[in-house]
Design a protein around this motif. Structure first.
Motif, mmCIF file in Angstrom:
data_model
loop_
_atom_site.group_PDB
_atom_site.id
_atom_site.type_symbol
_atom_site.label_atom_id
_atom_site.label_comp_id
_atom_site.label_asym_id
_atom_site.label_seq_id
_atom_site.Cartn_x
_atom_site.Cartn_y
_atom_site.Cartn_z
ATOM 1 N N MET A 1 0.831 -1.202 0.000
ATOM 2 C CA MET A 1 0.000 0.000 0.000
ATOM 3 C C MET A 1 0.865 1.250 0.000
ATOM 4 N N GLN A 2 0.449 2.237 -0.788
ATOM 5 C CA GLN A 2 1.080 3.556 -0.779
ATOM 6 C C GLN A 2 -0.035 4.571 -0.527
ATOM 7 N N PRO A 3 -0.072 5.192 0.660
ATOM 8 C CA PRO A 3 -1.139 6.156 0.934
ATOM 9 C C PRO A 3 -1.089 7.346 -0.015
ATOM 10 N N ILE A 4 -2.254 7.779 -0.444
ATOM 11 C CA ILE A 4 -2.374 8.953 -1.319
ATOM 12 C C ILE A 4 -2.927 10.132 -0.523
ATOM 13 N N GLU A 5 -4.000 9.874 0.225
ATOM 14 C CA GLU A 5 -4.621 10.962 0.997
ATOM 15 C C GLU A 5 -5.398 10.375 2.149
ATOM 16 N N TYR A 6 -5.452 11.114 3.260
ATOM 17 C CA TYR A 6 -6.229 10.707 4.422
ATOM 18 C C TYR A 6 -7.141 11.861 4.812
ATOM 19 N N LEU A 7 -8.427 11.575 4.898
ATOM 20 C CA LEU A 7 -9.428 12.560 5.293
ATOM 21 C C LEU A 7 -9.803 12.278 6.746
ATOM 22 N N ALA A 8 -9.206 13.023 7.661
ATOM 23 C CA ALA A 8 -9.357 12.757 9.092
ATOM 24 C C ALA A 8 -10.806 12.863 9.556
ATOM 25 N N ASP A 9 -11.552 13.843 9.050
ATOM 26 C CA ASP A 9 -12.931 14.043 9.495
ATOM 27 C C ASP A 9 -13.811 12.829 9.208
ATOM 28 N N ASN A 10 -13.542 12.146 8.104
ATOM 29 C CA ASN A 10 -14.349 10.996 7.698
ATOM 30 C C ASN A 10 -13.645 9.666 7.946
ATOM 31 N N GLN A 11 -12.416 9.710 8.436
ATOM 32 C CA GLN A 11 -11.602 8.512 8.652
ATOM 33 C C GLN A 11 -11.521 7.680 7.369
ATOM 34 N N ILE A 12 -11.160 8.352 6.281
ATOM 35 C CA ILE A 12 -11.055 7.705 4.966
ATOM 36 C C ILE A 12 -9.626 7.840 4.446
ATOM 37 N N LEU A 13 -9.080 6.701 4.016
ATOM 38 C CA LEU A 13 -7.764 6.660 3.402
ATOM 39 C C LEU A 13 -7.928 6.239 1.951
ATOM 40 N N ARG A 14 -7.296 6.982 1.056
ATOM 41 C CA ARG A 14 -7.172 6.544 -0.340
ATOM 42 C C ARG A 14 -5.739 6.094 -0.509
ATOM 43 N N ALA A 15 -5.571 4.893 -1.071
ATOM 44 C CA ALA A 15 -4.227 4.342 -1.215
ATOM 45 C C ALA A 15 -4.119 3.575 -2.522
ATOM 46 N N GLU A 16 -2.919 3.640 -3.095
ATOM 47 C CA GLU A 16 -2.627 2.817 -4.260
ATOM 48 C C GLU A 16 -2.117 1.483 -3.739
ATOM 49 N N ILE A 17 -2.708 0.418 -4.242
ATOM 50 C CA ILE A 17 -2.227 -0.908 -3.893
ATOM 51 C C ILE A 17 -1.671 -1.567 -5.144
ATOM 52 N N SER A 18 -0.597 -2.303 -4.949
ATOM 53 C CA SER A 18 -0.001 -3.020 -6.071
ATOM 54 C C SER A 18 0.446 -4.387 -5.585
ATOM 55 N N GLY A 19 0.452 -5.319 -6.505
ATOM 56 C CA GLY A 19 0.850 -6.679 -6.164
ATOM 57 C C GLY A 19 0.685 -7.564 -7.389
#
Length: 105
Positions: free
Chosen positions: A61-79
């Motif tokens: 996982m490589q985090p892209i953005e974290y929205l603290a108010d909504n507890q949401i993480l957008r992340a690029e996953i590769s494998g």
């Protein structure tokens, strides 16, 4: 990303080290994970699920953005899975230092 909650940073580190035990310990004992139309209940099921996924796909996982108010993480996953890499959304319910619910969209 310096502003990630400690438990989310720990989850990412555990995932990137393929450490299913450390990954599962980011969750409350009675946590629930929703992923790919399946529900994983409790720390043991979460450990078994991520261990199986790690063995099959070696996902990092490589985090892209974290929205603290909504507890949401957008992340690029590769494998080693079809369509790699993908950007996924991780919607958390974090209480204290534990994840109680995780929905992967």
């Amino acid at each position: 990303m310096n502003h990630l909650p400690k438990v989310v940073a720990g989850l990412i580190a555990a995932q990137n080290n393929f450490d299913s035990m450390a990954y599962s310990h980011c969750f409350a004992e009675t946590a629930i994970v929703y992923d790919e139309g399946k529900t994983h209940n409790g720390r043991k099921e979460i450990k078994d699920w991520i261990e199986e996924a790690n063995n099959a796909y070696k996902t990092v996982m490589q985090p892209i953005e974290y929205l603290a108010d909504n507890q949401i993480l957008r992340a690029e996953i590769s494998g080693s899975f079809p369509g790699s890499p993908l950007v996924l959304t991780y919607q958390f319910d974090i209480k204290g230092e534990e994840i109680h619910t995780l929905k992967i969209i």
